[in-house]
Enzyme design. Structure first.
Site, PDB file in Angstrom:
ATOM      1  CG  ASP A 177      72.475 180.565  45.933  1.00  0.00           C
ATOM      2  OD1 ASP A 177      72.095 179.451  45.522  1.00  0.00           O
ATOM      3  OD2 ASP A 177      73.678 180.843  46.148  1.00  0.00           O
ATOM      4  CD  GLU A 211      74.858 174.600  45.496  1.00  0.00           C
ATOM      5  OE1 GLU A 211      75.447 174.958  44.468  1.00  0.00           O
ATOM      6  OE2 GLU A 211      74.793 175.350  46.508  1.00  0.00           O
TER       7      GLU A 211
END
Length: 354
Positions: A177, A211
């Site tokens: 991720d 992010e």
């Protein structure tokens, strides 16, 4: 997927990139993506932006974030133990005993996340997850002075967990991720570049920063690129593990293909084009309903400037935000092929109006 291609993902995982400290990973991205694009730049925020077929239409952005969870050293006690602030959303219960790398101007310093041994915990403490403030990093120092010589305050760190093959096409690592997403869009660009005679659109690759601390890089990159449409690529938690509530999460499984999100933040035309590309290619896919926000970069891309027709494609992933995130390379390969076919299907007459 060929090991020669997976080698790039290995290099990317090995390049640390806690949010705000993504430079090593972005250097790795630039070295690879230059082979499949015509122009490449890095903006002040740190986003890597690369374009192929700049005169084409429409302008489509493929985006994934390169940053990962990490930590920042903020205090060292008199005995040389390091205390840290998390960068991103850690589950504290997954941290004790983790080996870590602290990235300093003089190189990597190895450490271990420590807490009181189980033998010393009270019954109440044993029944509770640890707090981050109860944890420290042990680098084997014997004093504050020694620790400070090796690790300056403000140093960033990551878990020490690189990519390994678990079995067959199943891999485990920290930072899948969303480095598996960056790998997928890089691989999509490679395939589009190979078939560029068919390409009518201007396709813009974005490896975005920050992010994990607020979807920041995607917002500024999308404003700069100003695409007509965009697809964000991230990972999605699966419900194919014991105790997962499918009634809340939906039925998302590893090795069952890309996850296509449908919902308020997703342009219906983009979703339909992704479904069409998957079905025409015989690529199995899964559907994730998202009634409001998706908690991915798609949410900010959609409204970064004027309206941007945005889609979200995700890679099924088990054990998110741990040191052993798990994905199938078969799913990653399918995401890359789906994106390539989707982009090659676009032209100036593509209808994006709902």
């Amino acid at each position: 997927m060929e090991e020669s291609r997976v080698a790039f993902l290995r290099r990317l995982i090995s390049s640390p990139s806690p949010s705000g400290f993504e430079q090593p990973a972005q250097a790795t991205v630039r070295e690879e993506i230059k082979h499949y694009t015509d122009e490449i730049r890095t903006d002040i925020h740190g986003n890597v932006i690369a374009s192929l077929n700049g005169q084409g239409a429409p302008r489509v952005m493929l985006e994934a974030h390169c940053d990962e969870l990490g930590f920042l050293i903020r205090y060292i006690d008199e005995n040389g133990f390091l205390y840290f602030a998390p960068v991103g959303g850690f589950d504290p219960s997954t941290l004790p005993g983790n080996r870590v790398h602290i990235h300093t101007p003089n190189g990597v310093v190895n450490g271990v996340v420590g807490r009181k041994p189980v033998h010393s915990l009270s019954p109440e403490e044993r029944d509770k997850a640890p707090k981050l403030t109860d944890l420290w990093i042990d680098i084997g120092a014997t004093s504050k002075e020694e620790a400070l010589q090796r690790v300056p305050i403000g140093s960033a760190g990551t878990r020490a967990a690189d990519l390994e093959v678990l079995h067959g096409d199943i891999i485990i690592s920290r930072a899948l991720d969303d480095k598996s997403g960056v790998f997928a869009i890089t691989e999509a660009m490679r395939r589009i570049h190979e078939r560029r005679a068919q390409l009518k659109a201007n396709v813009v690759f974005v490896s975005a920063v920050q992010e994990e601390i607020g979807l920041r890089g995607a917002r500024t990159a999308a404003y700069s690129v100003n695409p007509q449409l965009a697809v964000a690529v991230d990972v999605a938690p699966t419900s194919d593990i014991p105790g997962a509530a499918k009634s809340k999460m939906g039925d998302i499984q590893m090795s069952k293909g890309p996850v296509l999100t449908v919902g308020a933040h997703i342009n219906p035309r983009v979703y339909q084009l992704l479904v069409k590309a998957a079905e025409e290619a015989g690529i199995p896919y899964q559907v994730e309903p998202a009634p409001a926000g998706t908690s991915t970069d798609a949410d900010v891309i959609q409204v970064a400037r004027g309206p941007i027709a945005t889609g979200l494609v995700s890679i099924p992933c088990r054990y998110l935000h741990t040191g052993s995130e798990m994905v199938s390379l078969k799913d990653v390969d399918a995401v890359a092929e789906l994106l390539a076919r989707f982009v090659l299907s676009l032209d100036a007459d593509t209808n994006l109006i709902p």
